[in-house]
Design a protein around this motif. Structure first.
Motif, PDB file in Angstrom:
ATOM      1  N   ALA A 185      78.123   6.033  44.684  1.00  0.00           N
ATOM      2  CA  ALA A 185      78.405   4.863  45.520  1.00  0.00           C
ATOM      3  C   ALA A 185      79.505   5.234  46.507  1.00  0.00           C
ATOM      4  O   ALA A 185      80.700   5.088  46.205  1.00  0.00           O
ATOM      5  CB  ALA A 185      78.816   3.671  44.663  1.00  0.00           C
ATOM      6  N   ALA A 186      79.113   5.739  47.667  1.00  0.00           N
ATOM      7  CA  ALA A 186      80.072   6.110  48.706  1.00  0.00           C
ATOM      8  C   ALA A 186      80.460   4.893  49.522  1.00  0.00           C
ATOM      9  O   ALA A 186      79.684   3.932  49.658  1.00  0.00           O
ATOM     10  CB  ALA A 186      79.465   7.172  49.617  1.00  0.00           C
ATOM     11  N   GLU A 187      81.668   4.913  50.072  1.00  0.00           N
ATOM     12  CA  GLU A 187      82.097   3.808  50.937  1.00  0.00           C
ATOM     13  C   GLU A 187      81.505   3.933  52.332  1.00  0.00           C
ATOM     14  O   GLU A 187      81.331   2.928  53.011  1.00  0.00           O
ATOM     15  CB  GLU A 187      83.624   3.738  50.993  1.00  0.00           C
ATOM     16  CG  GLU A 187      84.241   3.328  49.669  1.00  0.00           C
ATOM     17  CD  GLU A 187      85.543   2.588  49.840  1.00  0.00           C
ATOM     18  OE1 GLU A 187      85.913   2.256  50.989  1.00  0.00           O
ATOM     19  OE2 GLU A 187      86.202   2.353  48.808  1.00  0.00           O
ATOM     20  N   TRP A 188      81.231   5.161  52.756  1.00  0.00           N
ATOM     21  CA  TRP A 188      80.587   5.337  54.050  1.00  0.00           C
ATOM     22  C   TRP A 188      79.857   6.671  54.099  1.00  0.00           C
ATOM     23  O   TRP A 188      80.078   7.551  53.255  1.00  0.00           O
ATOM     24  CB  TRP A 188      81.594   5.252  55.201  1.00  0.00           C
ATOM     25  CG  TRP A 188      82.529   6.418  55.322  1.00  0.00           C
ATOM     26  CD1 TRP A 188      82.283   7.626  55.950  1.00  0.00           C
ATOM     27  CD2 TRP A 188      83.850   6.532  54.792  1.00  0.00           C
ATOM     28  NE1 TRP A 188      83.369   8.462  55.843  1.00  0.00           N
ATOM     29  CE2 TRP A 188      84.353   7.813  55.147  1.00  0.00           C
ATOM     30  CE3 TRP A 188      84.668   5.670  54.058  1.00  0.00           C
ATOM     31  CZ2 TRP A 188      85.624   8.245  54.797  1.00  0.00           C
ATOM     32  CZ3 TRP A 188      85.938   6.105  53.704  1.00  0.00           C
ATOM     33  CH2 TRP A 188      86.399   7.377  54.069  1.00  0.00           C
ATOM     34  N   GLN A 189      79.000   6.789  55.064  1.00  0.00           N
ATOM     35  CA  GLN A 189      78.291   8.021  55.376  1.00  0.00           C
ATOM     36  C   GLN A 189      78.673   8.437  56.788  1.00  0.00           C
ATOM     37  O   GLN A 189      78.674   7.606  57.698  1.00  0.00           O
ATOM     38  CB  GLN A 189      76.782   7.797  55.282  1.00  0.00           C
ATOM     39  CG  GLN A 189      75.924   9.019  55.602  1.00  0.00           C
ATOM     40  CD  GLN A 189      74.442   8.729  55.374  1.00  0.00           C
ATOM     41  OE1 GLN A 189      74.081   7.794  54.676  1.00  0.00           O
ATOM     42  NE2 GLN A 189      73.581   9.536  55.965  1.00  0.00           N
ATOM     43  N   GLU A 190      79.035   9.699  56.968  1.00  0.00           N
ATOM     44  CA  GLU A 190      79.326  10.201  58.302  1.00  0.00           C
ATOM     45  C   GLU A 190      78.017  10.321  59.090  1.00  0.00           C
ATOM     46  O   GLU A 190      77.069  10.953  58.611  1.00  0.00           O
ATOM     47  CB  GLU A 190      80.010  11.571  58.235  1.00  0.00           C
ATOM     48  CG  GLU A 190      81.396  11.561  57.611  1.00  0.00           C
ATOM     49  CD  GLU A 190      82.436  10.955  58.520  1.00  0.00           C
ATOM     50  OE1 GLU A 190      82.313  11.092  59.761  1.00  0.00           O
ATOM     51  OE2 GLU A 190      83.390  10.328  57.998  1.00  0.00           O
ATOM     52  N   PRO A 207      69.506   5.648  52.505  1.00  0.00           N
ATOM     53  CA  PRO A 207      68.735   6.383  51.492  1.00  0.00           C
ATOM     54  C   PRO A 207      68.484   7.821  51.935  1.00  0.00           C
ATOM     55  O   PRO A 207      68.448   8.124  53.132  1.00  0.00           O
ATOM     56  CB  PRO A 207      67.428   5.593  51.395  1.00  0.00           C
ATOM     57  CG  PRO A 207      67.719   4.251  51.992  1.00  0.00           C
ATOM     58  CD  PRO A 207      68.766   4.480  53.030  1.00  0.00           C
ATOM     59  N   GLY A 208      68.315   8.713  50.947  1.00  0.00           N
ATOM     60  CA  GLY A 208      68.007  10.104  51.238  1.00  0.00           C
ATOM     61  C   GLY A 208      66.569  10.274  51.701  1.00  0.00           C
ATOM     62  O   GLY A 208      65.849   9.291  51.884  1.00  0.00           O
ATOM     63  N   PRO A 209      66.132  11.525  51.884  1.00  0.00           N
ATOM     64  CA  PRO A 209      66.874  12.748  51.572  1.00  0.00           C
ATOM     65  C   PRO A 209      68.060  12.949  52.515  1.00  0.00           C
ATOM     66  O   PRO A 209      68.071  12.448  53.631  1.00  0.00           O
ATOM     67  CB  PRO A 209      65.831  13.856  51.730  1.00  0.00           C
ATOM     68  CG  PRO A 209      64.834  13.287  52.695  1.00  0.00           C
ATOM     69  CD  PRO A 209      64.781  11.816  52.425  1.00  0.00           C
ATOM     70  N   TRP A 210      69.050  13.741  52.011  1.00  0.00           N
ATOM     71  CA  TRP A 210      70.308  13.900  52.719  1.00  0.00           C
ATOM     72  C   TRP A 210      70.633  15.371  52.990  1.00  0.00           C
ATOM     73  O   TRP A 210      70.310  16.261  52.219  1.00  0.00           O
ATOM     74  CB  TRP A 210      71.453  13.334  51.887  1.00  0.00           C
ATOM     75  CG  TRP A 210      71.386  11.883  51.580  1.00  0.00           C
ATOM     76  CD1 TRP A 210      71.516  10.836  52.444  1.00  0.00           C
ATOM     77  CD2 TRP A 210      71.217  11.295  50.282  1.00  0.00           C
ATOM     78  NE1 TRP A 210      71.438   9.638  51.776  1.00  0.00           N
ATOM     79  CE2 TRP A 210      71.245   9.890  50.449  1.00  0.00           C
ATOM     80  CE3 TRP A 210      71.045  11.817  49.002  1.00  0.00           C
ATOM     81  CZ2 TRP A 210      71.109   9.011  49.381  1.00  0.00           C
ATOM     82  CZ3 TRP A 210      70.905  10.949  47.940  1.00  0.00           C
ATOM     83  CH2 TRP A 210      70.930   9.553  48.137  1.00  0.00           C
ATOM     84  N   ASP A 211      71.289  15.568  54.093  1.00  0.00           N
ATOM     85  CA  ASP A 211      72.144  16.731  54.344  1.00  0.00           C
ATOM     86  C   ASP A 211      73.358  16.152  55.042  1.00  0.00           C
ATOM     87  O   ASP A 211      73.566  16.353  56.237  1.00  0.00           O
ATOM     88  CB  ASP A 211      71.439  17.780  55.207  1.00  0.00           C
ATOM     89  CG  ASP A 211      72.289  19.021  55.434  1.00  0.00           C
ATOM     90  OD1 ASP A 211      73.339  19.150  54.773  1.00  0.00           O
ATOM     91  OD2 ASP A 211      71.919  19.845  56.298  1.00  0.00           O
ATOM     92  N   ASP A 212      74.132  15.357  54.281  1.00  0.00           N
ATOM     93  CA  ASP A 212      75.105  14.457  54.882  1.00  0.00           C
ATOM     94  C   ASP A 212      76.415  14.440  54.108  1.00  0.00           C
ATOM     95  O   ASP A 212      76.459  14.712  52.904  1.00  0.00           O
ATOM     96  CB  ASP A 212      74.529  13.037  54.923  1.00  0.00           C
ATOM     97  CG  ASP A 212      73.330  12.928  55.855  1.00  0.00           C
ATOM     98  OD1 ASP A 212      73.544  12.842  57.069  1.00  0.00           O
ATOM     99  OD2 ASP A 212      72.200  12.963  55.355  1.00  0.00           O
ATOM    100  N   VAL A 242      79.582  16.364  50.299  1.00  0.00           N
ATOM    101  CA  VAL A 242      78.327  16.566  51.010  1.00  0.00           C
ATOM    102  C   VAL A 242      77.216  16.613  49.971  1.00  0.00           C
ATOM    103  O   VAL A 242      77.331  17.305  48.953  1.00  0.00           O
ATOM    104  CB  VAL A 242      78.348  17.853  51.852  1.00  0.00           C
ATOM    105  CG1 VAL A 242      76.946  18.202  52.355  1.00  0.00           C
ATOM    106  CG2 VAL A 242      79.301  17.699  53.039  1.00  0.00           C
ATOM    107  N   VAL A 243      76.152  15.867  50.232  1.00  0.00           N
ATOM    108  CA  VAL A 243      74.981  15.873  49.361  1.00  0.00           C
ATOM    109  C   VAL A 243      73.802  16.427  50.152  1.00  0.00           C
ATOM    110  O   VAL A 243      73.520  15.980  51.264  1.00  0.00           O
ATOM    111  CB  VAL A 243      74.652  14.455  48.849  1.00  0.00           C
ATOM    112  CG1 VAL A 243      73.375  14.481  47.997  1.00  0.00           C
ATOM    113  CG2 VAL A 243      75.818  13.889  48.049  1.00  0.00           C
ATOM    114  N   TYR A 244      73.155  17.439  49.567  1.00  0.00           N
ATOM    115  CA  TYR A 244      72.012  18.090  50.210  1.00  0.00           C
ATOM    116  C   TYR A 244      70.875  18.126  49.201  1.00  0.00           C
ATOM    117  O   TYR A 244      70.987  18.751  48.147  1.00  0.00           O
ATOM    118  CB  TYR A 244      72.389  19.500  50.649  1.00  0.00           C
ATOM    119  CG  TYR A 244      71.247  20.306  51.227  1.00  0.00           C
ATOM    120  CD1 TYR A 244      70.590  19.901  52.381  1.00  0.00           C
ATOM    121  CD2 TYR A 244      70.825  21.483  50.609  1.00  0.00           C
ATOM    122  CE1 TYR A 244      69.544  20.639  52.919  1.00  0.00           C
ATOM    123  CE2 TYR A 244      69.783  22.232  51.135  1.00  0.00           C
ATOM    124  CZ  TYR A 244      69.155  21.804  52.280  1.00  0.00           C
ATOM    125  OH  TYR A 244      68.114  22.537  52.810  1.00  0.00           O
TER     126      TYR A 244
END
Length: 288
Positions: A185-190, A207-212, A242-244
């Motif tokens: 549970a992140a407060e924000w996404q860059e 929602p993912g998928p992520w490289d964020d 960072v989640v990839y």
């Protein structure tokens, strides 16, 4: 983290790495290959993607991408090798041979010189990684320290683990086992620009998928679950992760001391009296 407190050379680096073990957990660190953890087995299950480029490597003295490989320190502009065109990525430490300072059955310390000729970093200093497996074999703590021995400089540190997406019941690297599930549970996404760098805007997490990159100002807290097999919690006092998860083979959860391109956008100065230190703890429990 002063290297003065590290007992020197209790064991010699071996080509097959430094092995630590406790309970039903064992891991191998390869100081000759960027001080990466090449293997982490829990209850016979290999949690890390295998291969010379994978495992879990330290990102230092920066994390993620630097815009076209350039950063400023004061009035000076520095150019790092562009190893992921058009940017420089993941630091220089993963490409170097580290020194094994000490090791025991459950802990080891490793260092390298920032002025190593093989590492094109413009400032002298020392990087230290501590790898500590809990005596009960239920958690692993990693700590990175960056010390300046001359002029101050901006730096970052973090880790890039490649967790196996599927754990087969027999402990194979991948296959028909349970597929990993991510929960955080992140407060924000860059916001990520077309150049893969943060734009400076903060978004409600998507929602993912992520490289964020995500902001977690109360500390990184991510759970990776292989249903019916294992739950792994990744925590850190660091505020960035960072989640990839765009590859079928692995999922990456990367605690780090600043966002990608942070040497330019959010510099954290390392001085002779103010080193950079970051830790992460992975704790696990069987679900079977």
């Amino acid at each position: 983290m002063s290297t003065d407190n590290i007992a020197q050379s209790a064991s010699q680096t071996r080509s097959d790495g430094v092995r630590l073990a406790a309970g039903d957990a064992e891991l191998t660190v390869h100081p000759d290959n960027g001080c990466r953890i090449g293997s982490l087995r829990v209850g016979g299950l290999e949690l890390l993607r295998q291969g010379a480029k994978y495992g879990c490597f330290p990102m230092v003295p920066w994390c993620g991408r630097i815009d076209h490989g350039r950063f400023r320190s004061g009035a000076e502009l520095h150019q790092m090798p562009v190893n992921s065109p058009p940017h420089a990525i993941h630091g220089t430490g993963r490409n170097l041979r580290w020194h094994t300072a000490r090791s025991s059955a459950t802990a080891a310390a490793f260092t390298y010189d920032l002025a190593d000729p093989a590492a094109p970093w413009p400032y002298p200093g020392t990087v230290t990684q501590l790898v500590e497996l809990a005596e009960d074999g239920r958690s692993l703590t990693l700590t990175l320290g960056v010390e300046a021995s001359g002029d101050s400089f901006p730096a970052q540190a973090g880790w890039h683990p490649w967790f196996v997406r599927n754990l087969a019941a027999a402990g194979a690297e991948s296959g028909t086992g349970a597929s990993a599930q991510l929960d955080f549970a992140a407060e924000w996404q860059e916001e990520r620009g077309a150049d893969h760098l943060p734009t400076g805007r903060r978004l409600v997490p998507k929602p993912g998928p992520w490289d964020d990159c995500f902001g977690m100002p109360r500390g990184v807290d991510v759970t990776l679950t292989w249903p019916g097999l294992l739950e792994l919690k990744i925590t850190s006092r660091a505020e960035w992760v960072v989640v990839y998860d765009e590859q079928d083979a692995a999922v990456c959860v990367e605690p780090q001391s600043g966002p990608p391109n942070g040497l330019n956008t959010l510099p954290r100065l390392v001085t002779p009296i103010d080193p950079l230190e970051i830790s992460t703890t992975w704790s696990w429990k069987p679900l079977a």
